[in-house]
Each structure stands twice: as C-alpha cells, then as structure tokens.
Design a protein around this motif. Structure first.
Motif, PDB file in Angstrom:
ATOM      1  N   ASN A 151      -6.575   5.021   6.926  1.00 35.58           N
ATOM      2  CA  ASN A 151      -6.123   4.306   5.730  1.00 35.58           C
ATOM      3  C   ASN A 151      -6.515   5.079   4.470  1.00 35.58           C
ATOM      4  OD1 ASN A 151      -5.583   2.542   3.654  1.00 35.58           O
ATOM      5  ND2 ASN A 151      -6.723   0.835   4.509  1.00 35.58           N
ATOM      6  N   ILE A 152      -5.557   5.743   3.853  1.00 35.77           N
ATOM      7  CA  ILE A 152      -5.840   6.541   2.658  1.00 35.77           C
ATOM      8  C   ILE A 152      -5.967   5.684   1.402  1.00 35.77           C
ATOM      9  CG2 ILE A 152      -4.806   8.614   3.641  1.00 35.77           C
ATOM     10  CD1 ILE A 152      -2.308   8.041   1.938  1.00 35.77           C
ATOM     11  N   ASP A 153      -5.704   4.381   1.527  1.00 38.29           N
ATOM     12  CA  ASP A 153      -5.808   3.469   0.381  1.00 38.29           C
ATOM     13  C   ASP A 153      -7.209   2.910   0.185  1.00 38.29           C
ATOM     14  OD1 ASP A 153      -3.082   3.783  -0.047  1.00 38.29           O
ATOM     15  OD2 ASP A 153      -2.548   1.996   1.094  1.00 38.29           O
TER      16      ASP A 153
ATOM     17  N   GLY B 247       0.812  -1.217   0.000  1.00 40.13           N
ATOM     18  CA  GLY B 247       0.000   0.000   0.000  1.00 40.13           C
ATOM     19  C   GLY B 247       0.841   1.261   0.000  1.00 40.13           C
ATOM     20  N   SER B 248       0.221   2.357   0.394  1.00 37.50           N
ATOM     21  CA  SER B 248       0.886   3.657   0.382  1.00 37.50           C
ATOM     22  C   SER B 248       1.991   3.713   1.443  1.00 37.50           C
ATOM     23  CB  SER B 248      -0.140   4.771   0.612  1.00 37.50           C
ATOM     24  OG  SER B 248      -0.735   4.611   1.884  1.00 37.50           O
ATOM     25  N   HIS B 249       2.817   4.730   1.341  1.00 34.63           N
ATOM     26  CA  HIS B 249       3.930   4.940   2.270  1.00 34.63           C
ATOM     27  C   HIS B 249       3.418   4.969   3.716  1.00 34.63           C
ATOM     28  CE1 HIS B 249       7.745   6.436   3.750  1.00 34.63           C
ATOM     29  NE2 HIS B 249       7.088   7.393   4.398  1.00 34.63           N
ATOM     30  N   GLY B 250       3.981   4.116   4.570  1.00 40.79           N
ATOM     31  CA  GLY B 250       3.615   4.089   5.979  1.00 40.79           C
ATOM     32  C   GLY B 250       2.313   3.395   6.306  1.00 40.79           C
ATOM     33  N   HIS B 251       1.749   2.679   5.337  1.00 37.12           N
ATOM     34  CA  HIS B 251       0.450   2.024   5.517  1.00 37.12           C
ATOM     35  C   HIS B 251       0.456   0.999   6.647  1.00 37.12           C
ATOM     36  CE1 HIS B 251      -3.353   0.127   4.563  1.00 37.12           C
ATOM     37  NE2 HIS B 251      -2.756  -1.006   4.267  1.00 37.12           N
ATOM     38  N   GLY B 252       1.613   0.485   7.003  1.00 34.32           N
ATOM     39  CA  GLY B 252       1.688  -0.487   8.097  1.00 34.32           C
ATOM     40  C   GLY B 252       1.095   0.038   9.388  1.00 34.32           C
ATOM     41  N   ARG B 253       1.207   1.339   9.606  1.00 36.20           N
ATOM     42  CA  ARG B 253       0.648   1.921  10.831  1.00 36.20           C
ATOM     43  C   ARG B 253      -0.871   1.782  10.873  1.00 36.20           C
ATOM     44  NH1 ARG B 253      -0.861   7.678  11.632  1.00 36.20           N
ATOM     45  NH2 ARG B 253      -1.989   8.273   9.775  1.00 36.20           N
ATOM     46  N   ASP B 254      -1.520   1.785   9.701  1.00 31.61           N
ATOM     47  CA  ASP B 254      -2.975   1.638   9.658  1.00 31.61           C
ATOM     48  C   ASP B 254      -3.407   0.273  10.183  1.00 31.61           C
ATOM     49  OD1 ASP B 254      -3.197   4.190   8.454  1.00 31.61           O
ATOM     50  OD2 ASP B 254      -2.881   3.317   6.476  1.00 31.61           O
ATOM     51  N   HIS B 255      -2.544  -0.727  10.018  1.00 22.97           N
ATOM     52  CA  HIS B 255      -2.854  -2.079  10.501  1.00 22.97           C
ATOM     53  C   HIS B 255      -2.640  -2.212  12.007  1.00 22.97           C
ATOM     54  CE1 HIS B 255      -3.776  -4.186   6.746  1.00 22.97           C
ATOM     55  NE2 HIS B 255      -2.997  -3.257   6.199  1.00 22.97           N
ATOM     56  N   VAL B 256      -1.943  -1.270  12.611  1.00 20.94           N
ATOM     57  CA  VAL B 256      -1.734  -1.263  14.054  1.00 20.94           C
ATOM     58  C   VAL B 256      -2.853  -0.479  14.756  1.00 20.94           C
ATOM     59  CG1 VAL B 256      -0.113  -0.565  15.877  1.00 20.94           C
ATOM     60  CG2 VAL B 256       0.755  -1.528  13.747  1.00 20.94           C
ATOM     61  N   LEU B 257      -3.487   0.430  14.046  1.00 24.38           N
ATOM     62  CA  LEU B 257      -4.521   1.300  14.611  1.00 24.38           C
ATOM     63  C   LEU B 257      -5.582   0.556  15.423  1.00 24.38           C
ATOM     64  CD1 LEU B 257      -5.864   4.269  14.568  1.00 24.38           C
ATOM     65  CD2 LEU B 257      -7.277   3.277  12.772  1.00 24.38           C
ATOM     66  N   PRO B 258      -6.149  -0.572  14.939  1.00 25.59           N
ATOM     67  CA  PRO B 258      -7.214  -1.227  15.709  1.00 25.59           C
ATOM     68  C   PRO B 258      -6.780  -1.768  17.073  1.00 25.59           C
ATOM     69  CG  PRO B 258      -7.304  -1.920  13.425  1.00 25.59           C
ATOM     70  CD  PRO B 258      -6.006  -1.170  13.607  1.00 25.59           C
ATOM     71  N   ALA B 259      -5.471  -1.860  17.322  1.00 30.64           N
ATOM     72  CA  ALA B 259      -5.020  -2.246  18.655  1.00 30.64           C
ATOM     73  C   ALA B 259      -5.202  -1.090  19.645  1.00 30.64           C
ATOM     74  CB  ALA B 259      -3.548  -2.669  18.620  1.00 30.64           C
ATOM     75  N   PHE B 260      -5.279   0.134  19.127  1.00 29.25           N
ATOM     76  CA  PHE B 260      -5.463   1.319  19.961  1.00 29.25           C
ATOM     77  C   PHE B 260      -6.911   1.812  19.945  1.00 29.25           C
ATOM     78  CE2 PHE B 260      -1.035   1.138  18.920  1.00 29.25           C
ATOM     79  CZ  PHE B 260      -0.401   1.480  20.103  1.00 29.25           C
ATOM     80  N   LEU B 261      -7.548   1.725  18.790  1.00 27.89           N
ATOM     81  CA  LEU B 261      -8.959   2.077  18.627  1.00 27.89           C
ATOM     82  C   LEU B 261      -9.655   0.843  18.066  1.00 27.89           C
ATOM     83  CD1 LEU B 261      -8.530   5.575  16.986  1.00 27.89           C
ATOM     84  CD2 LEU B 261      -9.275   5.100  19.304  1.00 27.89           C
ATOM     85  N   PRO B 262     -10.291   0.053  18.920  1.00 28.97           N
ATOM     86  CA  PRO B 262     -10.833  -1.233  18.466  1.00 28.97           C
ATOM     87  C   PRO B 262     -11.910  -1.066  17.399  1.00 28.97           C
ATOM     88  CG  PRO B 262     -11.616  -0.705  20.673  1.00 28.97           C
ATOM     89  CD  PRO B 262     -10.604   0.342  20.323  1.00 28.97           C
ATOM     90  N   PRO B 263     -12.160  -2.133  16.640  1.00 27.16           N
ATOM     91  CA  PRO B 263     -13.159  -2.079  15.571  1.00 27.16           C
ATOM     92  C   PRO B 263     -14.580  -2.280  16.077  1.00 27.16           C
ATOM     93  CG  PRO B 263     -12.072  -4.190  15.534  1.00 27.16           C
ATOM     94  CD  PRO B 263     -11.390  -3.378  16.609  1.00 27.16           C
ATOM     95  N   TYR B 264     -14.810  -2.070  17.373  1.00 27.10           N
ATOM     96  CA  TYR B 264     -16.142  -2.248  17.937  1.00 27.10           C
ATOM     97  C   TYR B 264     -16.386  -1.232  19.043  1.00 27.10           C
ATOM     98  CZ  TYR B 264     -13.371  -4.492  21.512  1.00 27.10           C
ATOM     99  OH  TYR B 264     -12.420  -4.728  22.474  1.00 27.10           O
TER     100      TYR B 264
END
Length: 138
Positions: A123-125, A82-99
């Motif tokens: 996630n800008i992608d 994905g875009s530059h730095g997209h890996g951080r978007d995959h860490v986000l739900p550990a801090f802001l859960p998907p529920y």
C-alpha cells in the motif's frame, strides 16, 4: 502474556520489511525472560500482511514481483479509493494474512536457517504501519 506495539515506516513503494531483529529485541525484554512459548505477530491493517521467508537473496523481491503478477495494480478492482489500483492492496491479506505465530524455544525464535518474520506492505498510500508482538509463555 507480554505484548508491545511498534511502528514501521514503509515509505511510498511496496516493501518486504524484515522484523526479525525487532522480534528478537522484544523477546529479550520479556519480564522474567522468554523461555518456551509462542510469539504472535499481528498487523492491524486492511492492506498489509505477514510472511515467514528468506530475505536478502532475492526472495523478497520475487515475492513482490509475484504479487504484482497475481494482483496487478490496475483498474480491475471494485474497491477504488486511493492511488491507482489500490483495491489490490485490500485483497493482499487474503493471500498473506495479517498474523503469524512462531514457536519460541529457550527464549529464541524456532525459525529455520534462512527464515525471517516479515511485514509485506504493498500500500503506497500509507507509509506508517503498526505491528503488535505478543509472547505467550508455554
């Protein structure tokens, strides 16, 4: 239980999207009426989360700024597609859960004065998100 899924267009930049009005419309459409129970909100994405917070007075922008400091969009991430730095978007739900779960009393959300139910998407992608609302009667 009554459930529905909506689609939210978040665009090409990080956003905090207030879902409170959509949730209120959902509760108004519950067959037989939503009295007391629980609203459960679910985001079936690996790169988005939910938050209950104040919006419109700068807190939403402060949250995005804090996430940028905590989870910079740079090359430190092992997850690299994905875009530059997209890996951080995959860490986000550990801090802001998907529920998120919010009490419903007398058919209304039992939120505090300044609280809103918000989708947080960095996630800008992926400019389109699905959000599921479920009402569980008490």
């Amino acid at each position: 239980m009554h459930s529905t899924e909506i689609e939210i267009r978040t665009g090409g930049s990080a956003v905090v999207a207030d879902l409170t009005r959509e949730v209120e419309r959902f509760l108004a459409d519950v067959p037989g009426g939503a009295e007391d129970g629980l609203l459960h909100v679910w985001v079936p994405h690996a790169t988005a989360g939910l938050a209950v917070l104040e919006t419109g007075a700068g807190s939403d922008d402060d949250l995005l700024a804090a996430l940028d400091e905590l989870l910079p969009r740079d090359d430190r991430w092992r997850h690299r597609h994905g875009s530059h730095g997209h890996g951080r978007d995959h860490v986000l739900p550990a801090f802001l859960p998907p529920y998120a779960t919010v009490p419903v009393l007398g058919g209304a959300l039992a939120l505090g004065t300044w609280q809103s139910v918000c989708l947080v998407d960095t996630n800008i992608d992926n400019a389109v998100r699905r959000v599921r609302f479920s009402f569980l009667a008490g």
